[in-house]
Design an enzyme around this catalytic site. Structure first.
Site, PDB file in Angstrom:
ATOM      1  N   CYS A 111      21.510   3.416   8.495  1.00 21.05           N
ATOM      2  CA  CYS A 111      22.074   3.304   9.844  1.00 21.05           C
ATOM      3  C   CYS A 111      22.503   4.655  10.417  1.00 21.05           C
ATOM      4  O   CYS A 111      22.665   4.803  11.622  1.00 21.05           O
ATOM      5  CB  CYS A 111      23.263   2.345   9.850  1.00 21.05           C
ATOM      6  SG  CYS A 111      22.815   0.697   9.307  1.00 21.05           S
TER       7      CYS A 111
ATOM      8  N   HIS B  88      27.486   3.444  16.076  1.00 18.29           N
ATOM      9  CA  HIS B  88      26.623   2.469  15.416  1.00 18.29           C
ATOM     10  C   HIS B  88      27.234   1.074  15.540  1.00 18.29           C
ATOM     11  O   HIS B  88      28.415   0.877  15.278  1.00 18.29           O
ATOM     12  CB  HIS B  88      26.469   2.854  13.942  1.00 18.29           C
ATOM     13  CG  HIS B  88      25.751   1.821  13.151  1.00 18.29           C
ATOM     14  ND1 HIS B  88      24.546   1.287  13.554  1.00 18.29           N
ATOM     15  CD2 HIS B  88      26.069   1.200  11.991  1.00 18.29           C
ATOM     16  CE1 HIS B  88      24.158   0.388  12.672  1.00 18.29           C
ATOM     17  NE2 HIS B  88      25.070   0.309  11.713  1.00 18.29           N
TER      18      HIS B  88
ATOM     19  N   ASN C 109      23.061  -5.752  14.518  1.00 18.69           N
ATOM     20  CA  ASN C 109      23.009  -4.403  13.942  1.00 18.69           C
ATOM     21  C   ASN C 109      21.530  -4.018  13.797  1.00 18.69           C
ATOM     22  O   ASN C 109      20.834  -4.601  12.975  1.00 18.69           O
ATOM     23  CB  ASN C 109      23.732  -4.423  12.590  1.00 18.69           C
ATOM     24  CG  ASN C 109      23.668  -3.089  11.862  1.00 18.69           C
ATOM     25  OD1 ASN C 109      22.867  -2.218  12.195  1.00 18.69           O
ATOM     26  ND2 ASN C 109      24.500  -2.948  10.843  1.00 18.69           N
TER      27      ASN C 109
HETATM   28  N1  COA Z   1      28.270 -18.268   7.624  1.00 17.73           N
HETATM   29  C1  COA Z   1      29.322 -18.919   7.156  1.00 17.73           C
HETATM   30  N2  COA Z   1      30.010 -18.512   6.065  1.00 17.73           N
HETATM   31  C2  COA Z   1      29.582 -17.388   5.460  1.00 17.73           C
HETATM   32  C3  COA Z   1      28.476 -16.655   5.910  1.00 17.73           C
HETATM   33  C4  COA Z   1      27.808 -17.149   7.045  1.00 17.73           C
HETATM   34  N3  COA Z   1      26.743 -16.525   7.558  1.00 17.73           N
HETATM   35  N4  COA Z   1      28.311 -15.584   5.113  1.00 17.73           N
HETATM   36  C5  COA Z   1      29.270 -15.638   4.192  1.00 17.73           C
HETATM   37  N5  COA Z   1      30.046 -16.728   4.380  1.00 17.73           N
HETATM   38  C6  COA Z   1      31.199 -17.182   3.623  1.00 17.73           C
HETATM   39  C7  COA Z   1      31.227 -16.574   2.235  1.00 17.73           C
HETATM   40  O1  COA Z   1      30.402 -17.296   1.362  1.00 17.73           O
HETATM   41  C8  COA Z   1      32.682 -16.672   1.899  1.00 17.73           C
HETATM   42  O2  COA Z   1      32.986 -17.979   1.473  1.00 17.73           O
HETATM   43  P1  COA Z   1      33.970 -18.234   0.229  1.00 17.73           P
HETATM   44  O3  COA Z   1      35.288 -17.649   0.678  1.00 17.73           O
HETATM   45  O4  COA Z   1      33.982 -19.703   0.124  1.00 17.73           O
HETATM   46  O5  COA Z   1      33.364 -17.519  -0.916  1.00 17.73           O
HETATM   47  C9  COA Z   1      33.385 -16.470   3.214  1.00 17.73           C
HETATM   48  O6  COA Z   1      32.399 -16.752   4.226  1.00 17.73           O
HETATM   49  C10 COA Z   1      33.931 -15.104   3.428  1.00 17.73           C
HETATM   50  O7  COA Z   1      32.909 -14.176   3.060  1.00 17.73           O
HETATM   51  P2  COA Z   1      33.145 -12.665   3.178  1.00 17.73           P
HETATM   52  O8  COA Z   1      31.883 -11.943   2.770  1.00 17.73           O
HETATM   53  O9  COA Z   1      34.416 -12.265   2.497  1.00 17.73           O
HETATM   54  O10 COA Z   1      33.320 -12.539   4.755  1.00 17.73           O
HETATM   55  P3  COA Z   1      33.823 -11.322   5.581  1.00 17.73           P
HETATM   56  O11 COA Z   1      35.002 -11.686   6.378  1.00 17.73           O
HETATM   57  O12 COA Z   1      33.882 -10.061   4.763  1.00 17.73           O
HETATM   58  O13 COA Z   1      32.613 -11.139   6.607  1.00 17.73           O
HETATM   59  C11 COA Z   1      30.729  -9.745   6.935  1.00 17.73           C
HETATM   60  C12 COA Z   1      31.331 -10.876   6.124  1.00 17.73           C
HETATM   61  C13 COA Z   1      29.369  -9.398   6.322  1.00 17.73           C
HETATM   62  C14 COA Z   1      30.557 -10.205   8.362  1.00 17.73           C
HETATM   63  C15 COA Z   1      31.686  -8.545   6.890  1.00 17.73           C
HETATM   64  O14 COA Z   1      32.027  -8.252   5.549  1.00 17.73           O
HETATM   65  C16 COA Z   1      31.104  -7.302   7.493  1.00 17.73           C
HETATM   66  O15 COA Z   1      30.838  -7.252   8.676  1.00 17.73           O
HETATM   67  N6  COA Z   1      30.947  -6.252   6.685  1.00 17.73           N
HETATM   68  C17 COA Z   1      30.381  -5.010   7.162  1.00 17.73           C
HETATM   69  C18 COA Z   1      28.911  -5.130   7.133  1.00 17.73           C
HETATM   70  C19 COA Z   1      28.246  -4.006   7.818  1.00 17.73           C
HETATM   71  O16 COA Z   1      28.771  -3.423   8.718  1.00 17.73           O
HETATM   72  N7  COA Z   1      27.032  -3.752   7.360  1.00 17.73           N
HETATM   73  C20 COA Z   1      26.187  -2.798   7.944  1.00 17.73           C
HETATM   74  C21 COA Z   1      26.474  -1.470   7.441  1.00 17.73           C
HETATM   75  S1  COA Z   1      25.588  -0.324   8.378  1.00 17.73           S
END
Ligand code: COA
Length: 341
Positions: free
Chosen positions: A125, A268, A298
């Site tokens: 990214c 980004h 993204n």
């Molecule tokens: N829909 C519904 N639930 C989902 C899901 C989806 N698409 N994806 C994951 N979950 C669930 C998980 O299984 C988890 O359930 P559990 O608590 O029963 O295990 C719960 O939601 C929380 O998951 P978690 O990964 O802790 O969520 P989060 O609040 O961290 O959000 C992201 C997930 C990916 C949105 C977040 O971590 C994020 O944006 N991270 C940065 C990613 C990023 O910027 N990447 C690009 C880098 S350039």
């Protein structure tokens, strides 16, 4: 066309002479994803701010290189230049169709750029922002006068649109954005400050395994994950929330300007919450940090130039302004590029 070494040149500036972008027609909305995996529009919007993304249709010839070529053509038209005016094409991407040739070679052929230099730059990214710094300094150094820099990615080709991939499939979309950088006699134009960083220890936070040997120690190799992005969302979130403000602060300090001197922050588009946290930390007005993640998700290396093209086309960014480009991503990598337009 001019390239190669020369000496004794007078000082030159670097200007952004044109921008362009390209998006696939096909929309993938949160409602579409609800049909493919266990998720909900509410969850996605609340956690990321994303409502829909665009994805290529490979059966109709969609590809990273095609998006990149379309964006470059639009940027050339905006700059009123021909493809043969380019000395060099750089494509920032992590989804080149093949490891050889580079996407940039395919793009050079598609746009009819003749024998100009062409190479890909891979920093996930951060790729486009790294590319801005590299291309600027190549021109500033005097060896090149006109460079086409493109950020292009089609992460849909690396997604698993099932429950197993739901934490990544909701995030990424496909796009390309391009800029034409040109030498100018106006030495006030160009970079005021730049930064490029990486932390290879963090490689396992975002990776795309191709074979069993690619999985980090302690993670069981799983052939079902080959060619699909593996991401530790929570770790990346933490890294980004800390890194974004630090990077902005460091860049402002090295240019000796205040946060409020910047006319626009082009960041980004990773997550609405990460962007908002960074903006609030610096007391930056809402209209100075552009957000389009709701429409495109993204788009990796394309996200920064896609924002920039929209901002220029809508007149919100103009010659004479100061613009800060910031990105972070896989590697881990992060970088900034502060411009006097
Ligand atoms: N829909 C519904 N639930 C989902 C899901 C989806 N698409 N994806 C994951 N979950 C669930 C998980 O299984 C988890 O359930 P559990 O608590 O029963 O295990 C719960 O939601 C929380 O998951 P978690 O990964 O802790 O969520 P989060 O609040 O961290 O959000 C992201 C997930 C990916 C949105 C977040 O971590 C994020 O944006 N991270 C940065 C990613 C990023 O910027 N990447 C690009 C880098 S350039």
């Amino acid at each position: 066309m001019s390239s190669g070494t020369t000496s004794g040149r007078r000082p030159i500036g670097v200007r952004i002479a044109g921008t362009g972008s390209a998006l696939p027609d096909r929309r993938l909305t949160n409602a579409d994803l609800e049909k493919l995996m266990t998720t909900s529009d509410e969850w996605i919007v609340q956690r990321t701010g994303i409502r829909e993304r665009r994805i290529i249709d490979r059966s109709q010839g969609g590809s990273t290189s095609q998006l990149a070529a379309d964006a470059l053509k639009a940027a050339l038209a905006d700059a009123r230049l021909q493809a043969t005016d380019l000395d060099l094409i750089i494509v920032a991407t992590m989804t080149a169709e093949m490891s050889c040739p580079a996407s940039a070679s395919l793009v050079a052929n598609m746009v009819g750029a003749g024998n100009c230099g062409a190479f890909d730059l891979t920093a996930a990214c951060s790729g486009f922002v790294y590319g801005l710094n590299v291309a600027h300094d190549l021109i500033k150094g005097g060896s090149y006068r006109t460079i086409g820099l493109i950020g292009a990615d089609a992460l849909s080709t690396l997604m698993d649109y099932s429950d197993a991939g739901r934490s990544t499939a909701i995030i990424f979309g496909d796009a390309a954005g391009a800029v034409i950088l040109k030498a100018t006699d106006d030495t006030s134009k160009g970079l005021l400050a730049q930064a490029m960083h990486s932390d290879g220890k963090g490689w396992k936070e975002i990776y795309v395994p191709r074979c069993a040997q690619d999985f980090p120690p302690g993670v069981e190799a799983d052939a079902g994950k080959f060619d699909h992005v593996q991401m530790n969302g929570a770790s990346v979130f933490k890294f980004a929330v800390g890194t974004f403000p630090e990077l902005i602060e460091q860049t402002l300090e090295s240019a000796k300007v205040a946060a409020t001197d910047i006319d626009m922050y082009v960041c980004h588009q990773s997550n609405h919450r990460i962007l908002t946290a960074a903006r609030e930390r610096f007391g930056v007005a809402e209209d100075k940090l552009y957000i389009n993640i709701d429409r495109y998700g993204n788009t990796v290396a394309a996200s920064v130039p896609l924002c920039f093209d929209e901002l220029r086309k809508s007149g919100r960014v103009r010659d004479g302004q100061k613009v800060m480009f910031v990105a972070f991503g896989g590697g881990l990598t992060w970088g900034s590029s502060l411009w006097q337009l």
